[in-house]
Scaffold this motif. Structure first.
Motif, short mmCIF file in Angstrom:
data_model
loop_
_atom_site.label_atom_id
_atom_site.label_comp_id
_atom_site.label_asym_id
_atom_site.label_seq_id
_atom_site.Cartn_x
_atom_site.Cartn_y
_atom_site.Cartn_z
N TRP A 139 -4.89 5.01 5.16
CA TRP A 139 -5.21 4.13 6.30
C TRP A 139 -6.35 3.19 5.91
N GLN A 140 -7.29 3.70 5.10
CA GLN A 140 -8.40 2.83 4.65
C GLN A 140 -7.85 1.68 3.79
N TYR A 180 -1.69 1.14 11.84
CA TYR A 180 -2.90 0.88 11.03
C TYR A 180 -2.83 -0.45 10.29
N GLY A 181 -1.82 -1.29 10.58
CA GLY A 181 -1.87 -2.66 10.06
C GLY A 181 -0.66 -3.14 9.29
N ALA A 182 0.27 -2.24 8.89
CA ALA A 182 1.41 -2.69 8.08
C ALA A 182 2.36 -3.55 8.91
N ASP A 183 2.94 -4.60 8.28
CA ASP A 183 3.94 -5.43 8.95
C ASP A 183 5.33 -4.87 8.71
N LYS A 184 5.51 -4.27 7.53
CA LYS A 184 6.83 -3.76 7.16
C LYS A 184 6.61 -2.46 6.38
N VAL A 217 0.85 -1.20 0.00
CA VAL A 217 0.00 0.00 0.00
C VAL A 217 0.89 1.24 0.00
N TYR A 218 0.60 2.17 -0.89
CA TYR A 218 1.33 3.43 -0.91
C TYR A 218 0.64 4.41 0.06
N VAL A 219 1.42 4.93 1.01
CA VAL A 219 0.88 5.88 2.00
C VAL A 219 1.09 7.30 1.48
N GLU A 220 0.01 7.88 1.00
CA GLU A 220 0.11 9.22 0.40
C GLU A 220 0.06 10.28 1.50
N GLN A 221 0.95 11.25 1.38
CA GLN A 221 0.98 12.33 2.37
C GLN A 221 1.22 13.67 1.70
N ARG A 222 0.82 14.70 2.38
CA ARG A 222 1.17 16.05 1.94
C ARG A 222 1.49 16.86 3.20
N ARG A 279 5.55 4.92 11.32
CA ARG A 279 5.06 4.31 12.57
C ARG A 279 3.53 4.20 12.53
N GLU A 280 2.88 5.28 12.02
CA GLU A 280 1.42 5.25 11.93
C GLU A 280 0.95 4.10 11.04
N ALA A 281 1.69 3.88 9.93
CA ALA A 281 1.31 2.79 9.01
C ALA A 281 1.31 1.45 9.74
#
Ligand code: FAD
Length: 344
Positions: free
Chosen positions: A35-36, A71-75, A21-26, A66-68
């Motif tokens: 997160w969804q 919200y469920g990420a393993d790595k 999953v790509y975690v998009e941020q601005r 860390r937030e990822a």
């Protein structure tokens, strides 16, 4: 690119495992859709019995890695550098391709935002592989096929199409914001953070960001925590000013049904539903909206729904948590006055 025929035997993809999953941020703040997608990605990863991988790119964004995990990420792969502060297609896609090339996930998910669409499109073109855009449902076939079932509305939204990518890996999809549910944030979750070097000089990045000009009053329905939506019951464009007053008092934004949009009372960007936005705010007001399924499909995931309708039999009352039967022209101003008094 020469596409492989479906009749050809699929290559051996057994070294591709995991959901990405790509975690998009601005500006160091993640888009909610990230997160969804981690929530949905975790569900798929559990079905396939693989890890959920995330990628965070930006400047000073370690907190998002860390937030990822929460919200469920393993790595989580993390690439931080001052020159990565603002999104640019070339460096971001190169980093993502490097991570995908090393981690070899079988599924890659991106938010169907402007950035997510651009990034996913660039990656799919270069890898090359297939990309299903704007999905609203995701699932996987159990092993041995492990195929991603990426569904989206098709033929003017009249049908749902399920699209498969049988001949290439990874299988890629962008997904609409608000459709999938984030997992509860769990700060006790543990995961691995792997740092990735940018490895690209400013000269190689092809474009320069000279300035960032915030658009005026850009509507962001999908990220809004409070939405005050109006429908045909408003009778014309003017009463939307009354809804805006309530939305402003609550710190929310204005939404609309398709009937109001089709009548030209408000722009399409405000439309909630099957052919508009899918939203999951904390509080959703449906005012003068009957509750057609094409509308409720886009807002039924809201935490609290308040419906105001003069018809006690209106279908919206089946979806609403709080039902107010009466004339919206009396109820909305009274409500706004009370909210303003409380906030004063
Ligand atoms: P109406 O159904 O006309 O309801 C108006 C309501 O206002 C009524 O319940 C009435 O009792 C109430 N009312 C009237 N006056 C007052 C008053 N003074 N006080 C209180 N209540 C009052 N619709 C969407 O919203 N979003 C979509 O994305 C969408 N996509 C669609 C896609 C397709 C392929 C199709 C076929 C339809 C789609 N629609 C969509 C349209 C949908 O089917 C409905 O027609 C639409 O949602 C109706 O809008 P409405 O509830 O505002 O109007």
């Amino acid at each position: 690119m020469c596409a492989r025929k479906e009749t050809e035997p699929a290559p051996d993809w057994s070294d591709y495992r995991g959901v990405f999953v790509y975690v998009e941020q601005r500006g160091g703040e993640a888009k909610k859709v990230s997160w969804q997608l981690l929530g949905e990605g975790k569900r798929l990863a559990n079905k396939l019995d693989v890890d959920l991988i995330a990628l965070v790119i930006g400047d000073e964004v370690e907190h998002l890695a860390r937030e990822a995990i929460y919200y469920g990420a393993d790595k989580v792969f993390l690439c931080e550098a001052p020159e990565l502060k603002a999104y640019r297609t070339r460096p971001y896609s190169r980093i993502a391709m490097k991570v995908i090339g090393e981690a070899k996930p079988e599924i890659c998910l991106f938010g169907a935002t402007g950035t997510g669409r651009d990034l996913a499109g660039a990656i799919a073109t270069h890898l090359p592989t297939g990309l299903t855009a704007d999905t609203t449902e995701l699932d996987v076939e159990p092993p041995p096929s492990r195929l991603l079932l990426a569904s989206r509305p098709a033929f003017s939204e009249k049908m749902m199409a399920t699209i498969l990518c049988k001949q290439y890996r990874p299988q890629m999809a962008t997904a609409r914001a608000g459709v999938f549910q984030a997992l509860p944030r769990d700060v006790s979750r543990q995961g691995e953070i792997v740092r990735v070097a940018n490895g690209m000089s400013e000269e190689q990045m092809a474009t320069q960001v000279l300035d960032f000009i915030q658009g005026q009053a850009t509507l962001n329905l999908e990220e809004a925590e409070i939405i005050v939506a109006g429908g045909r019951g408003l009778g014309g464009p003017e009463p939307f000013a009354m809804l805006k007053e309530l939305a402003d008092a609550l710190g929310g934004v204005v939404g609309a049904s398709r009937a109001a949009v089709d009548a030209g009372w408000i722009k399409h960007a405000h439309q909630v539903g099957q052919t508009g936005c899918t939203v999951r705010p904390k509080l959703y007001f449906a005012i003068g909206i009957s509750g057609a399924v094409q509308h409720t499909v886009g807002m039924s995931g809201s935490e609290v729904i308040v419906a105001i309708n003069k018809d006690p039999e209106a279908p919206i009352f089946q979806t609403a948590h709080y039902r107010i039967v009466g004339d919206l022209f009396k109820i909305v101003p009274a409500l706004t006055e009370q909210v303003k008094k409380k906030r004063a």
